[in-house]
Each structure stands twice: as structure tokens, then as C-alpha cells.
Enzyme design. Structure first.
Site, mmCIF file in Angstrom:
data_model
loop_
_atom_site.group_PDB
_atom_site.id
_atom_site.type_symbol
_atom_site.label_atom_id
_atom_site.label_comp_id
_atom_site.label_asym_id
_atom_site.label_seq_id
_atom_site.Cartn_x
_atom_site.Cartn_y
_atom_site.Cartn_z
ATOM 1 N N ASP A 97 -1.522 -58.311 -46.384
ATOM 2 C CA ASP A 97 -2.458 -57.630 -45.903
ATOM 3 C C ASP A 97 -2.491 -56.357 -47.057
ATOM 4 O OD1 ASP A 97 -4.151 -55.909 -44.374
ATOM 5 O OD2 ASP A 97 -3.153 -56.557 -42.648
ATOM 6 N N ASP A 198 -7.792 -54.435 -45.931
ATOM 7 C CA ASP A 198 -8.013 -53.607 -44.743
ATOM 8 C C ASP A 198 -9.328 -52.818 -44.785
ATOM 9 O OD1 ASP A 198 -6.604 -52.471 -42.189
ATOM 10 O OD2 ASP A 198 -6.340 -50.533 -43.531
ATOM 11 N N GLU A 249 -11.778 -56.997 -44.070
ATOM 12 C CA GLU A 249 -11.931 -56.430 -42.767
ATOM 13 C C GLU A 249 -13.106 -55.356 -42.784
ATOM 14 O OE1 GLU A 249 -9.764 -53.758 -38.987
ATOM 15 O OE2 GLU A 249 -9.367 -53.419 -41.338
ATOM 16 N N HIS A 323 -4.111 -57.524 -34.052
ATOM 17 C CA HIS A 323 -3.504 -56.190 -33.541
ATOM 18 C C HIS A 323 -4.046 -54.904 -33.209
ATOM 19 C CE1 HIS A 323 -4.559 -55.708 -37.670
ATOM 20 N NE2 HIS A 323 -4.057 -54.356 -37.584
ATOM 21 N N ASP A 324 -5.516 -54.847 -33.287
ATOM 22 C CA ASP A 324 -6.249 -53.831 -32.894
ATOM 23 C C ASP A 324 -6.540 -53.991 -31.447
ATOM 24 O OD1 ASP A 324 -5.316 -52.383 -35.321
ATOM 25 O OD2 ASP A 324 -6.954 -53.199 -36.187
HETATM 26 C C1 GLC Z 1 -7.457 -51.537 -39.844
HETATM 27 C C2 GLC Z 1 -6.147 -52.013 -39.197
HETATM 28 C C3 GLC Z 1 -5.691 -51.039 -38.301
HETATM 29 C C4 GLC Z 1 -5.314 -49.731 -39.135
HETATM 30 C C5 GLC Z 1 -6.662 -49.261 -39.851
HETATM 31 C C6 GLC Z 1 -6.161 -48.202 -40.848
HETATM 32 O O1 GLC Z 1 -8.427 -51.430 -38.866
HETATM 33 O O2 GLC Z 1 -6.290 -53.321 -38.692
HETATM 34 O O3 GLC Z 1 -4.514 -51.345 -37.540
HETATM 35 O O4 GLC Z 1 -5.149 -48.708 -38.312
HETATM 36 O O5 GLC Z 1 -7.042 -50.295 -40.511
HETATM 37 O O6 GLC Z 1 -5.634 -48.901 -41.835
#
Ligand code: GLC
Length: 558
Positions: A97, A198, A249, A323-324
Site C-alpha cells: 500500500d 492510496d 484508490e 478497512h474504511d
Molecule cells: C485512504 C485509506 C484510509 C486513510 C486515508 C488517508 O482512504 O484507505 O484508511 O485514512 O486514505 O491516507
């Protein structure tokens, strides 16, 4: 040999909550190594590991202090090398990641910037405030509050789209881009075969202006140079290795941008995560409210992304959670008597789609949302911030807590439930140290140990789904055709590929329903069902679907 990512399934591990091998209450890399046989049994091809790099853990590792070293809480470089090797022996590759939109404020680059080093100040966005003493823009941080932090000694602010300890990197600076390329190459050399980027569609900021109508996202989402930067990263690093798969993402992205991010010929990324289908229980973009999930909208979004991405030769990552996100069985299914049926139905919906499926740890055993009853049990910085913000807006503490219970990211972060022992097998039951976040009490009923050998378990349903994608080309490569588009409770679709035909029928609700499909089911056989038997349609194509009933019908044309 390049692995075919269209036939692959990715399993996401949140190492902090997966398995604690040394009894300190935190999951670690050796814990993951110990569970590789379990993952091999499930049949997955890649493990996406959320960040385990050196970090103060203000955002559980998404605040990276050092991209090249392992946080001692998770283990050592030797442990990591062993993990890569041991996974490889089982045909499983590692996806890392890469948090490249921002670093931790403890990262060397930011520390130097704060010492006034102009070379490093230019790695970030330092800007003067407005004449009236306000921050440079009215943009909001994703975790609440203004997105700019004042630094007195410079009389300037720096931008942090996330937590105040996560300053945004300035990708317009070529030196930043070169440094990030080095990070990728370093991990490629260690044998890493996948990268998840990310919030990578936020890396190109267009201009620093007040947003009169929103929170600022229109000025930095899918920004002007984002495709150029991703293409450049691809060409300078992972694009040279056909075995590597990548996923971006994409926060509040548009589908048009995703045609390019994940296009077959654009040389940016292999695929994208988009989140519109997981906002159907929001009010617009407002997450911290209680609104029932809008099924019509959910279906419409899923179908649009399926068909349009195909039309544009682009590839989706398909998923319900990570995880979010809260746990899908709590969010869209049933935690009670139809728990198993609904969890299997949700798995089928996603895994038979066009795209690479992602399973988030615990999803494959039907883990549910937390059972937390007090704010002190929550750990997530976003949840804690919003608990306060909601009360500042006038909500009673009790109502704020209710909203946090439903939407908190901690719902997906409680320890993996391996067995029914005191700490669910996440950490040793005899350990003095409690897990860093509470274990759900339902681990006596919902745990991996009780499911692995049980043919009828959710785990084995997922195992079958993973295998079916490998065995049937139609699942991996087929065209997607929506069915029952207007039906209030059925989610159905068809996939076709050469001589293969697949019909996937799901009742999304816990009440029996009827669907006049008009389909001619001659020659189809049911290859997967969440009831003992597939329930055939009547001769004129009418289905009476039991609560959460889910079936996959297959036919090979002659
Ligand atoms: C993404 C991650 C999340 C994190 C955010 C900032 O959305 O999945 O867990 O808090 O980025 O890095």
C-alpha cells in the site's frame, strides 16, 4: 509468468488487526505468515497489506514516516522477506500500500521543511493565509475541520487533506515524483508484485481557491495533471514488469477519469476502487447521518460502472468493504437468523461481476460491525473527530454515538475472529496485553475455526467463488448485462463469453419476492446457491425467491 489479474482474487489484510504473534496486542507480520495456509485454502492470489511502514500510527499507518523500513510493532525486514517468500511458495503474491498523497509530519522531508529548508518546503504546500487572517482556502479536511494548519514561525499554513499530521505532498515538484519512484523500485526489488495507491486521484491540485459551493474537493479531485503523473510513475517503475498489478484508490472520482486510470491501453493502473456504491447510505457526500441504504441507487451505480467500464475497456476492482468501511453483512445483509444466507448472497453479487474481486479480512467468515457501546472503545481518528463535531453541531451525545456506531471505520478494524477463545485467537488468550481494539463478543459464534471444515459455511462459499473465477472464463472475461433493473429487491445480471452464459440472481432482502424474469432457462444448471438447492424459475421464467436467495446458473451453448 504474468498472473492473469482478471482471474485473480485479492485478499486485504489490515495487519494491526489480523493476527498477533507476540502477545503485545498488535497484529504483526509473523502473525500473517502463520495464517498463509488459511489463505491458500481460500484460494486467493494476492495479499494486499495495508501499511506497516514506520509510522506514528495517528492514522494507523497511513501516516508514513519512512517508506523503506518496517515499523518495529509489525516486525522486521527479515520477517517481511520471509512473508514474501512463504506466500510465494503458496502461489500468493504481495501487494503493498503506497501512501503517496501525503506523508507523516514526522517524515524526514517534512521535518526538514519545518526547519525552513526551502528544498523540502517545496515538497509540500506552504501558503500565506488570507489578509483577514483566515487560512488560504476554506477547504475541509476529510477527517473534519479546515485543511490548513498554521505554522507561526513561517506565518504560513500547510495543506493536509487528511489529519493535521498528514501533510500533502506537492506532486508538481519533480523531485517529489522522483523520490516516490525510488520507493516503488525499492519494493519491486524485494519481489513485491502489486501496489495499491492510496487516494491517488488527489495528487494533482488545480488551484488554491475558496470553494463557494462545497468542501474544496473539486479543486483537487481528478486534478489537471493526475493522468500525466500516473503514466509517468507507471513508465518509470512498475510498468516495466508485466507481472505487477496495481490498483488506485479513487476518492469521489468520476467514471470518465477511471476510463483512463484503469484503461487497457493508457498505461496508468490495472484497476480502480471507486466508492459511489458505498455512499448509498449517505446524504449526498455527508457520511455522518443515518439514512437507509437506497437499493435502487446501489443497483444503478453498480450496473453503470460495470457496463461503462467495459464499454471503455477499463477494469474495476469489485468489493463491498475494506478497512474504511462498515461490515457488509451488517450494512446490507442481516446479522440475525439470515446472517449466513445474506453474507453468501453479498459475496456472490460481487464475485460474479466483471472486475477483480477483493475480500477484506473477516468478510469471508461473515464478520459483523462492532458491538461498542461507549465512545472510549473507538480508536479511529475520523470517528473520534466526528463524534465531537456532531455534538458541536448540537446533537446529543447518544445520537452522535449512534451515528458513529453505524459508520465508523472501526467496524472493519476489530480483530480477526479466528476462534472462540478469549481474544478470538487474534492474540494469545493467556496474554496479559489486551488487543489494541476490542474483540467483538460474537466471536464465540462467528469465527474461522468453525467454518473452514464446514462445507456449508460462508468461508467455503467464498472459496467456491474464488475457484469459479479461475475455472469459468465467462466470470473473468465475460460481458456484463444488467437484468431486473427496476425490480425493488432483485439484483440480477447476465454474463456472456464465447459459448458460456451465466445468470446471477439475488434477492437482496430478507423477504420472499417474485421476479418475472422472462428468461428462457432451458439448458442452464445451477452451479452455486446459498440454499440447499437452486430454486428454478417456472417455465415462463418466473422466480419465487426465498429471503436473500442467491443463485448462479450456467449454460454452455453448443
Ligand atoms: C485512504 C485509506 C484510509 C486513510 C486515508 C488517508 O482512504 O484507505 O484508511 O485514512 O486514505 O491516507
Amino acid at each position: 509468468m504474468a498472473q492473469d489479474f482478471k482471474k485473480s482474487t485479492v485478499y486485504q489484510i489490515y495487519p494491526k488487526s489480523f493476527c498477533d504473534s507476540n502477545g503485545d496486542g498488535f497484529g504483526d507480520l509473523r502473525g500473517v505468515i502463520g495464517k498463509l495456509d488459511y489463505l491458500q485454502k481460500l484460494g486467493v492470489d494476492y495479499i494486499w497489506m495495508t501499511p506497516f511502514f514506520v509510522s506514528p500510527q495517528n492514522d494507523n499507518g497511513y501516516d508514513v514516516e519512512d517508506y523503506y523500513n518496517i515499523d518495529p510493532r509489525y516486525g522486521t525486514m527479515e520477517d517481511l522477506e520471509e512473508l514474501i517468500a512463504e506466500a510465494g511458495k503458496r502461489g500468493i503474491r504481495l501487494m503493498f500500500d503506497m501512501v503517496f498523497n501525503h506523508v507523516s509530519s514526522r517524515h524526514e522531508w517534512f521535518r526538514k521543511a519545518m526547519e525552513g529548508d526551502s528544498y523540502y518546503k517545496d515538497f509540500f504546500f506552504f501558503r500565506k493565509g488570507k489578509e483577514n487572517g483566515e487560512p488560504p482556502t476554506n477547504w475541509e479536511s476529510k477527517f473534519g475541520g479546515n485543511a490548513w494548519e498554521y505554522v507561526e514561525k513561517f506565518d504560513e499554513y500547510y495543506l493536509h487533506l487528511f489529519h493535521v499530521t498528514q501533510p500533502d505532498l506537492n506532486w508538481d515538484n519533480e523531485n517529489v515524483r522522483k523520490e516516490l519512484q525510488k520507493v516503488i523500485r525499492f519494493w519491486m526489488e524485494k519481489g513485491v508484485k502489486g501496489f495499491r495507491f492510496d487516494v491517488v486521484n488527489l495528487i494533482s491540485k488545480s488551484c488554491f481557491e475558496d470553494d463557494e459551493t462545497g468542501d474544496g474537493r473539486k479543486y483537487y479531485t481528478d486534478g489537471p495533471n493526475v493522468h500525466k503523473y500516473l503514466h509517468e510513475l507507471n513508465q518509470a517503475t512498475f510498468g516495466t514488469d508485466a507481472e505487477i498489478i496495481t490498483v488506485g484508490e479513487m476518492s469521489s472520482t468520476s467514471i470518465e477519469n477511471c476510463y483512463s486510470y484503469a484503461g487497457a491501453d493508457t498505461q496508468e493502473l490495472s484497476m480502480v476502487f471507486s466508492f459511489h456504491h458505498l455512499k448509498v447510505d449517505f446524504m449526498g457526500n455527508e457520511k455522518w447521518v443515518l439514512v437507509p441504504a437506497d437499493f435502487g441507487k446501489l443497483k444503478d451505480i453498480l450496473f453503470t460502472w460495470q457496463t461503462k467500464m467495459e464499454e471503455h475497456h477499463a477494469w474495476n476492482a469489485v468489493f463491498w468493504c475494506n478497512h474504511d468501511q462498515p461490515r457488509p453483512v451488517s450494512r446490507f445483509g442481516n446479522e440475525g437468523s439470515l446472517w449466513k444466507e445474506s453474507a453468501k448472497m453479498l459475496g456472490t453479487v460481487i464475485h460474479c461481476m466483471r472486475g477483480t474481486p477483493y475480500i477484506y479480512q473477516g468478510e469471508e467468515i461473515g464478520m459483523t460491525n462492532t458491538d461498542f457501546t461507549d465512545i472510549s472503545q473507538f480508536r479511529d481518528v475520523e470517528s473520534l473527530n466526528y463524534y465531537q463535531i456532531l455534538q458541536d453541531k448540537g446533537l446529543a451525545a447518544r445520537d452522535a454515538l449512534r451515528i458513529v456506531q453505524i459508520h465508523s471505520r472501526d467496524n472493519g478494524r476489530t480483530p480477526m475472529q479466528w476462534d472462540d477463545s478469549k481474544y478470538a485467537g487474534f492474540t494469545d488468550a493467556a496474554s496479559e496485553q489486551e488487543p489494541w481494539i476490542g474483540v467483538n463478543a460474537n466471536h464465540d459464534r462467528i469465527n474461522a475455526a468453525s467454518q473452514v471444515e464446514d462445507e456449508d459455511s460462508i468461508f467455503n462459499h467464498y472459496r467456491k467463488l474464488v475457484r469459479m473465477r479461475k475455472e469459468l472464463d465467462v466470470i473473468a472475461y465475460g460481458s456484463f448485462l444488467p437484468l431486473a433493473e427496476k425490480h425493488p429487491s432483485v439484483l440480477a445480471y447476465r454474463r456472456t463469453y464465447e459459448k458460456q452464459d451465466l445468470i446471477v440472481v439475488n434477492n437482496f432482502y430478507g423477504k420472499e419476492c417474485t421476479w418475472k424474469s422472462g428468461l428462457d432457462m432451458e439448458g442452464y444448471r445451477c452451479i452455486l446457491s446459498n440454499y440447499a438447492d437452486g430454486n428454478p424459475a417456472s417455465e415462463d421464467g418466473v422466480w419465487t425467491l426465498r429471503p436473500y436467495e442467491s443463485m448462479v446458473w450456467y449454460k454452455e451453448r453448443t
